[in-house]
Design an enzyme around this catalytic site. Structure first.
Site, PDB file in Angstrom:
ATOM      1  N   LYS A 148       0.858  -1.205   0.000  1.00  0.00           N
ATOM      2  CA  LYS A 148       0.000   0.000   0.000  1.00  0.00           C
ATOM      3  C   LYS A 148       0.886   1.244   0.000  1.00  0.00           C
ATOM      4  CE  LYS A 148      -4.385   1.640   1.928  1.00  0.00           C
ATOM      5  NZ  LYS A 148      -5.174   1.760   0.707  1.00  0.00           N
ATOM      6  N   GLU A 180      -8.533  -4.367 -10.214  1.00  0.00           N
ATOM      7  CA  GLU A 180      -9.304  -3.837  -9.084  1.00  0.00           C
ATOM      8  C   GLU A 180      -9.718  -2.411  -9.410  1.00  0.00           C
ATOM      9  OE1 GLU A 180      -6.772  -3.505  -5.558  1.00  0.00           O
ATOM     10  OE2 GLU A 180      -5.038  -3.244  -6.862  1.00  0.00           O
ATOM     11  N   LEU A 205      -4.044  -4.882  -4.405  1.00  0.00           N
ATOM     12  CA  LEU A 205      -3.900  -4.650  -2.968  1.00  0.00           C
ATOM     13  C   LEU A 205      -4.803  -5.649  -2.241  1.00  0.00           C
ATOM     14  CD1 LEU A 205      -2.692  -2.540  -0.879  1.00  0.00           C
ATOM     15  CD2 LEU A 205      -5.040  -1.709  -0.748  1.00  0.00           C
TER      16      LEU A 205
HETATM   17  N1  PLP Z   1      -7.540  -1.647  -3.893  1.00  0.00           N
HETATM   18  C1  PLP Z   1      -6.909  -0.449  -3.919  1.00  0.00           C
HETATM   19  C2  PLP Z   1      -6.004  -0.143  -5.060  1.00  0.00           C
HETATM   20  C3  PLP Z   1      -7.099   0.476  -2.887  1.00  0.00           C
HETATM   21  O1  PLP Z   1      -6.469   1.656  -2.931  1.00  0.00           O
HETATM   22  C4  PLP Z   1      -7.990   0.160  -1.839  1.00  0.00           C
HETATM   23  C5  PLP Z   1      -8.222   1.096  -0.759  1.00  0.00           C
HETATM   24  O2  PLP Z   1      -7.739   2.189  -0.733  1.00  0.00           O
HETATM   25  C6  PLP Z   1      -8.631  -1.081  -1.861  1.00  0.00           C
HETATM   26  C7  PLP Z   1      -8.377  -1.980  -2.895  1.00  0.00           C
HETATM   27  C8  PLP Z   1      -9.582  -1.479  -0.764  1.00  0.00           C
HETATM   28  O3  PLP Z   1      -8.873  -1.791   0.404  1.00  0.00           O
HETATM   29  P1  PLP Z   1      -9.555  -1.687   1.824  1.00  0.00           P
HETATM   30  O4  PLP Z   1     -10.771  -2.540   1.789  1.00  0.00           O
HETATM   31  O5  PLP Z   1      -8.524  -2.239   2.732  1.00  0.00           O
HETATM   32  O6  PLP Z   1      -9.866  -0.255   2.072  1.00  0.00           O
END
Ligand code: PLP
Length: 285
Positions: A148, A180, A205
């Site tokens: 991240k 995603e 992610l």
């Molecule tokens: N994918 C990406 C690229 C993201 O930036 C995020 C959240 O910012 C997510 C997925 C979703 O992650 P989370 O459920 O942990 O917020």
């Protein structure tokens, strides 16, 4: 009243919260971030976010300047100081500010840790009722999307394109398959009621909300299959939705202007949203 931010050990008014122009987060995007949702003044699924933070910093050999336990205390104190009821806590840790701009890791430099909050009524957001449209864009990101990292330029461009098209999110496409969303995990519900989402790998992610929703769905004997899907499959699906800390579960009602299912939030997205909100409330800290 000015919001309060946290910067390297101090709680300061947001307008006075500053880091050096030599900070490696600014110069190299050499940093990691996390966003945790807040409901009724409490952190949602925060252990999952802090576990991902530990993993992300580990992957770039960055030592956290505070313990995970202390980081959660700071998050809570920030929520209290800002009297935040519903919204998010943003947290960023960078490799700090050296005396110049050398690419290799500096020695003896303390990492930077900053946090700030923002208000958002995630549960009652208007888009939860209407659903959102998404557009598709090529996934032009680097090969370690599981980290991240604050290097979000590809997502900035993707989400700007979505905003200009009047859409709520951009789905990124690689080799003909959805990776995603710009800031969310992507799901579809097939005609035979299978919830499909891409498996975790370096390509996406590992979403904390994705993980919780998958677990909650499986607990209820709903069928979940982890595999990539195409836009053609999404357009032929019963439903589509996204998950993230800042939207929870959000129905997707169109892709590139073409309707998904009935073109309105479907029963599965609505059900998973309710289930997730209950889970969030019952596990908040
Ligand atoms: N994918 C990406 C690229 C993201 O930036 C995020 C959240 O910012 C997510 C997925 C979703 O992650 P989370 O459920 O942990 O917020």
């Amino acid at each position: 009243m000015d919001q309060i931010a946290y910067v390297n050990g101090s709680f300061v008014p947001l307008s006075e919260a500053k880091v050096s122009i030599l900070d490696r987060g600014f110069l190299f995007a050499d940093g990691i971030y996390e966003v945790s949702a807040v409901l009724d003044g409490k952190l949602i699924d925060n252990a999952s976010h802090l576990a991902r933070l530990e993993r992300s910093v580990g992957e770039i050999s960055l030592a956290l300047p505070e313990t995970i336990q202390r980081i959660q205390e700071i998050q809570k104190e920030l929520i209290a100081r800002n009297k935040l009821v519903n919204g998010m806590v943003y947290l960023e840790v960078t490799r700090g500010a050296d005396k110049g701009r050398d690419f290799a890791f500096p020695k003896g430099v303390k990492p930077t840790l900053v946090m700030f909050t923002s208000e958002k009524d995630i549960v009652n957001a208007a888009s939860a009722k209407t659903g959102i449209g998404v557009i598709t864009v090529p996934d032009i990101r680097w090969a370690r999307r599981d980290i991240k990292s604050v290097a979000l330029l590809a997502q900035v461009l993707a989400k700007q394109a979505a905003a200009e098209a009047g859409a709520g999110e951009a789905w990124m496409i690689e080799d003909g398959l959805v990776t995603e969303g710009g800031s969310s995990s992507a799901f579809i519900l097939t005609q035979d009621d299978v919830i499909v989402t891409r498996p975790n790998s370096n390509s996406i992610l590992p979403g904390c909300t994705r993980k919780a929703v998958k677990m909650l769905a499986e607990e209820r004997q709903l069928k979940v299959e982890e595999r990539p899907f195409s836009i053609a499959e999404a357009l032929a699906a019963k439903e589509a939705f996204i998950t993230s800390a800042s939207v929870f579960v959000q129905a997707v009602v169109s892709i590139d202007g073409k309707k998904v299912g009935s073109g309105t939030p479907g029963p599965m997205a609505n059900r998973l949203r309710e289930i997730y909100v209950d889970f969030a409330r019952s596990t908040s800290v």
